[in-house]
Structures are given as structure tokens and as C-alpha cells.
Design a protein around this motif. Structure first.
Motif, PDB file in Angstrom:
ATOM      1  N   PHE A   1      -0.779   8.865   5.928  1.00 46.29           N
ATOM      2  CA  PHE A   1      -0.395   8.342   6.766  1.00 46.29           C
ATOM      3  C   PHE A   1       0.217   7.649   7.079  1.00 46.29           C
ATOM      4  O   PHE A   1       0.194   7.099   8.671  1.00 46.29           O
ATOM      5  N   GLY A   2       0.975   7.725   6.502  1.00 49.22           N
ATOM      6  CA  GLY A   2       2.493   7.599   6.812  1.00 49.22           C
ATOM      7  C   GLY A   2       3.301   8.227   8.476  1.00 49.22           C
ATOM      8  O   GLY A   2       4.169   7.725   9.327  1.00 49.22           O
ATOM      9  N   MET A   3       2.996   9.323   8.530  1.00 45.46           N
ATOM     10  CA  MET A   3       3.458  10.497   9.311  1.00 45.46           C
ATOM     11  C   MET A   3       2.613  10.177  10.657  1.00 45.46           C
ATOM     12  O   MET A   3       3.464  10.098  11.544  1.00 45.46           O
TER      13      MET A   3
ATOM     14  N   HIS B   1       5.725  -0.300  11.481  1.00 42.00           N
ATOM     15  CA  HIS B   1       4.805   0.817   9.378  1.00 42.00           C
ATOM     16  C   HIS B   1       6.625   0.818   9.113  1.00 42.00           C
ATOM     17  O   HIS B   1       7.586   0.621   8.656  1.00 42.00           O
ATOM     18  N   THR B   2       5.650  -0.218   7.203  1.00 39.86           N
ATOM     19  CA  THR B   2       6.186   0.621   6.365  1.00 39.86           C
ATOM     20  C   THR B   2       5.680   0.105   5.447  1.00 39.86           C
ATOM     21  O   THR B   2       4.201   0.279   5.500  1.00 39.86           O
TER      22      THR B   2
ATOM     23  N   SER C   1      -0.014   0.573   3.368  1.00 35.31           N
ATOM     24  CA  SER C   1       0.379   0.790   4.669  1.00 35.31           C
ATOM     25  C   SER C   1       0.410   0.066   5.247  1.00 35.31           C
ATOM     26  O   SER C   1      -0.885  -0.593   5.278  1.00 35.31           O
ATOM     27  N   GLU C   2       1.452  -0.709   5.684  1.00 34.62           N
ATOM     28  CA  GLU C   2       1.237  -2.236   7.322  1.00 34.62           C
ATOM     29  C   GLU C   2       1.608  -0.877   8.374  1.00 34.62           C
ATOM     30  O   GLU C   2       3.330  -0.583   8.276  1.00 34.62           O
ATOM     31  N   PHE C   3       1.491  -1.811   9.187  1.00 37.02           N
ATOM     32  CA  PHE C   3       1.933  -1.699  10.925  1.00 37.02           C
ATOM     33  C   PHE C   3       1.054  -2.246  11.684  1.00 37.02           C
ATOM     34  O   PHE C   3       0.396  -3.172  11.248  1.00 37.02           O
ATOM     35  N   ALA C   4       1.396  -2.399  12.838  1.00 37.46           N
ATOM     36  CA  ALA C   4       0.750  -3.323  13.364  1.00 37.46           C
ATOM     37  C   ALA C   4       0.146  -2.705  15.125  1.00 37.46           C
ATOM     38  O   ALA C   4       0.174  -1.654  15.162  1.00 37.46           O
TER      39      ALA C   4
END
Length: 545
Positions: free
Chosen positions: A122-124, A138-139, A162-165
């Protein structure tokens, strides 16, 4: 400037103006975000534009979305980077042009041991998402940090989040702001006017219009008719011997008090029953849970509402992911359901269908359906490109802003939060709203009504200046009090009558009739599941998957 009058009592004058100006470059059927976008782009080019809707503005899908202006993260996973790139660019543009109306909202995807999606995969995906936006959003938060911040989140096997926007809006106010911009550039815009029939020849299209309030009818001609009626697109196309395979899909949401489930991010949760992503997010001072995704029967011109199956499905998600909160049906303040048009590709279920738009050209009739709230401007440009051979030549700056700049002095006229909201929701009209409030209602008119972010100054201006025909126009679309307040805001009606009835120009008898209409409508389609909402969905209910 438009000659049609949105002020209270101006409808008859508007109808007369319409009948006296019988030829248009473009007539647009449909007052949702797509039709509004076409009107905005056409009017700024100096074209003679008329937009009508047989219901209220944004009555259909465009007031019943998830209120999200997002880039389409899932399209990257499907390999459709182009669609995501366009959507992300439009999201960034809207946040820059209309702060207060389209604002950044943090999202959070919890990760659990042995469950999809994993942190690294998911981070990728999020790295690519941020790359397309040219900003890092993201962080990753460790499990201990997430548990401390959200103690009500299911802790079993939690490995972090995972935080994103993306962004959030009020979809109906977005439509209204676009329409105001179109009117300032000369577009004529009328609600509750139906397109009954069309006939076309080499010279143009003859369109039969009917005032669904007063019953009067007239004919106008146009060089081009734009059919932006969304899920109802085939009603006009079939008059031309054409049709498209449009798949109606119903999505429902529930609204609960923020204190029962206090979230400051939009949680993205995979439902345990079918692994569909469901959002739990803050909106207008409440917490919203949604959306479902069900095949819906061919819609008529009536309302839709949440079904028992959908209510149970959303509450099951809350119980699974937030067990300590103990969310129950008695906590539900309101619900809403909308039917969105998906151009069918034969996918097994509606959630697998593309959200992209399709444009068809049948002579001088250009039809459009599908698409995302985020990309309304791009859809409008595609429609006008398809219609260009029948329209006068005009110079166009495709990068021109949708929204005119709001006077920065507004920031000093109200509290920071209220000034930000009013500038975003109302643009250049915000100064008038604030000035009228201070002159007549006092500073208290700029204070939020408890349980909402809406102030009385907004309601006064909406009632007086935004073509309100029915009480539900005001309660469900110009404002969202019917979704945010218990009992649909009916407990506020004495205050509403005292403050707004004179502005609406309604007699006591008319007011009473509108209250009864609204009470019935809200209880049947915006509250808990009802006989009427079940009936509206009964002939087709595919998988919620």
C-alpha cells in the motif's frame, strides 16, 4: 449577467424571459455537476446558454455522493494511471481555487496482521499517488501511536496505519457555486423545468419545455442540446432511436453524531463481508459511514432511500472496526441514497465498473453519462469538443479557473472558520451574506446553528437568492440541515418560519403544505429504511460488492 431571476418571487419573470428568448447556442438538460460544468465552460466562451432541470439543481447524484474530491487511488492498482493523473490534477486545482468549499482531508488505512492490504504494498501505491500530485502526503503510523490516537479502533492484530490525503466538499454547494459562476457569465439557469420532447434537423434542435411547477410549456430552439441527465440519459436518447447500456448503481450513507464516533480522518476500511472499501469520515460536524454499492432498477423521477440490507451492512462495518463505540441504529441521525450512472462493461458487480465518463453525439444532441465529481471540468471540455462543429467559433483558455477569486478582505469580516466557509461556499456573494447579517441579524447570525457548521446568514441568503421552490430544496440541498439535525431539522421549523417565510414569500397555507411535503419526504427517504425506500429498490438488488 443572467436575466433569469433566482430571487424569491422571480420564477414567473424567469419563465417569461425564457419564452421571449427562443434560440440558444446550447440548451443543457440536467442541473447536476456535469450540466453545471458545461454551462460554466460554455458561458465563459460567450455562448448563449440555457440550463434546465426537471427537478431541483443537484437533485440527483450530485447531492448524494460521498462528498469526496479524490484522485482515484484504486485506478493506479488497476493500471489506469492516466485517469488517476487527471483526477489528482483536478483535485489540486479545486483545492487551490475554492478553499473552504474543497479542502484537504487526511485518510487513514489501518493495517492488520495477515490482512490485505499490507503496509509495504500500500505504501508503494501511495508513493505513486503523491508523485502524480507532486506533493508528499503519505506517512505511516505505528500500532501504538494509532491505538493511542484512536482507542475505539479494533486493536486485534493492528500493525499500524498508512495516512494519505484527498479532499472533501459539499457536493450540492459545489454545484451551486458553479452555477453562480455560469450565471455571471450570462447563462440562464432554471430548476423545475423539464425537457419533454426534442426534434432535430440540419439547422438545429427544437426542444419542448414544461414548467413542472406552474404547468406552462413552450418551445425553444438550439444549435446543440446537451443531455447531461446522468442515470436518465437514455430517456432523451431513445427519442432519437439511440440508447446506451447504463448501469444504475445505488450508494447509501448513514450519518451519526460525531461524539458517538469521533474521527478526524477518513478511515478506509475493507468490509469483512466482501472486502469492499467503506469510508468513515468527518463531514459538517458529523460522522458519515458509506457507501454501499448495489445494482438499482431503472430509476423513475422519484426519490430513493436506504434499504434494510444496506443499513445492516453499514452498521456491521461499524461494529467490526469500532467495537468499543457500540454504534447502533438508534444512533443514526439520517441517511441518504443516490443512484449513479455507470456505463456498463459487463462487470460481475457494479463496484467493478469504470467510473469514467462517456460522450455520445447523435446529430446535434450530445449526451454524456458517468464520470466523477472531481473531473466535472474535464467532462465539460469533452462535451464542448464534441459539439464544436455546431457552435460559433470562440477562443478558449482551457486552463482558466472555474471559480473567480474571492475578496481576501472577507477574512476580517467574520470568525476565521466562518469566513473560510463562506468564502468557499459562496465566492463573491460571501461579502453580501456577511454584510446583510451584520445589518439585520447581528453577529449571532454568523454563529453556527448547534449540530451544524451552517449559520443563519447562509439560510437567509439561500431562501432569498437561490431559486428555492420547495422546503426540501432549502433543507436538503442549499443547506444540509435535513441530513445533519435530528428529525431532519423539523424541530427548527418554528425558527425557520419566523426568519425565512417572509423571504420565501409563502403564505401560511403554502408554508404548511411545504412542511407536510418535507416531513413525508424526509421520513420515507432520508431517515431509517421505510416501506417506500424498499419499494424503490425492490426490482433489482445485486451484490454489495
Amino acid at each position: 449577467m443572467s436575466i433569469t431571476d433566482w430571487k424569491s418571487g422571480g420564477r414567473e419573470q424567469s419563465w417569461r424571459a425564457l419564452t421571449e428568448n427562443t434560440h440558444w447556442d446550447i440548451v443543457i438538460a440536467g442541473g447536476g455537476v456535469t450540466g453545471a460544468g458545461v454551462a460554466r465552460e460554455a458561458a465563459r466562451r460567450g455562448l448563449r446558454v440555457l440550463l434546465v432541470d426537471r427537478q431541483d439543481f443537484s437533485w440527483g447524484t450530485s447531492s448524494r455522493s460521498s462528498k469526496m474530491v479524490h484522485g482515484g487511488l484504486r485506478y493506479i492498482a488497476q493500471g489506469d494511471v492516466r485517469t488517476t493523473l487527471h483526477s489528482v490534477k483536478e483535485r489540486e486545482r479545486l483545492m487551490k481555487e475554492a478553499p473552504g468549499l474543497v479542502d484537504l482531508m487526511p485518510y487513514m488505512m489501518p493495517h492488520y496482521d495477515g490482512r490485505f492490504p499490507g503496509r509495504f504494498a500500500f505504501g508503494m501505491l501511495l508513493k505513486v499517488y503523491d508523485l502524480l500530485a507532486r506533493r508528499k502526503y503519505h506517512t505511516f503510523h505505528g500500532a501504538d501511536s494509532v491505538r493511542e490516537r484512536y482507542p475505539f479502533l479494533n486493536p486485534d492484530g493492528l500493525t499500524g496505519a498508512s495516512e494519505f490525503a484527498d479532499a472533501v466538499t459539499d457536493d450540492s454547494r459545489l454545484v451551486m457555486r458553479i452555477l453562480h459562476e455560469a450565471r455571471r457569465d450570462g447563462a440562464e439557469v432554471l430548476n423545475y423545468v423539464a425537457v419533454d420532447r426534442t426534434e432535430q434537423n440540419a439547422d438545429g434542435v427544437t426542444i419542448s419545455l414544461r414548467d413542472t411547477v406552474g404547468g406552462a410549456s413552450c418551445k425553444v430552439t438550439a444549435s446543440v442540446l446537451v443531455n447531461a441527465t446522468g442515470v436518465w440519459v437514455n430517456e432523451l436518447r431513445e427519442q432519437l432511436g439511440q440508447s446506451a447500456d447504463v448501469r444504475p448503481a445505488r450508494g447509501s450513507h448513514i450519518v451519526i453524531p460525531a461524539e458517538r464516533l469521533p474521527v478526524d480522518v477518513s478511515f478506509t476500511i475493507l468490509h469483512p463481508q466482501d472486502q469492499r472499501p467503506i469510508f468513515v469520515y468527518p463531514w459538517e460536524g458529523r460522522t458519515v459511514i458509506g457507501t454501499t454499492d448495489l445494482d438499482h432498477p431503472k430509476p423513475d423521477n422519484g426519490e430513493v432511500g436506504i434499504t434494510r440490507r444496506e443499513m445492516d451492512y453499514l452498521l456491521a462495518l461499524a461494529a467490526f472496526q469500532f467495537p468499543e463505540a457500540g454504534i447502533q441504529e438508534k444512533d443514526v441521525i439520517s441517511s441518504w441514497a443516490g443512484v449513479r450512472p455507470l456505463v456498463a462493461s459487463g462487470a460481475k458487480n457494479s463496484s467493478k465498473e469504470s467510473r469514467d465518463h462517456t460522450v455520445w453525439k447523435d446529430g446535434r444532441v450530445v449526451s454524456v453519462s458517468g464520470g466523477k465529481l472531481t473531473t466535472f471540468r474535464l467532462i465539460a471540455l469533452d462535451v464542448l469538443k464534441e459539439a464544436r462543429d455546431e457552435l460559433p467559433e470562440c477562443e478558449v483558455d482551457k486552463k482558466a479557473p472555474v471559480f473567480t477569486i474571492t475578496d481576501p478582505a472577507i477574512a476580517s469580516l467574520a470568525s476565521e472558520q466562518m469566513a473560510h466557509r463562506l468564502a468557499g461556499f459562496y465566492g463573491r456573494d460571501a461579502a453580501e451574506i456577511i454584510g446583510t447579517a451584520k445589518a439585520h441579524g447581528g453577529a449571532e447570525d454568523l454563529e453556527p446553528i448547534p449540530g451544524t457548521h451552517t449559520c443563519w446568514a447562509e439560510l437567509r441568503w439561500q431562501a432569498a437568492s437561490e431559486a428555492v421552490v420547495h422546503l426540501d430544496d432549502l433543507m436538503l440541498r442549499r443547506s444540509r440541515l435535513g441530513l445533519l439535525l435530528k428529525n431532519g431539522g423539523l424541530d427548527l421549523l418554528p425558527d425557520l418560519k419566523e426568519r425565512l417565510q417572509p423571504m420565501l414569500g409563502w403564505s401560511d397555507e403554502h408554508w404548511a403544505a411545504e412542511v407536510e411535503r418535507y416531513r413525508r419526504l424526509w421520513s420515507q427517504f432520508y431517515s431509517l429504511p421505510s416501506v417506500q425506500s424498499e419499494q424503490a429498490a425492490k426490482t433489482s438488488e445485486g451484490e454489495i460488492a
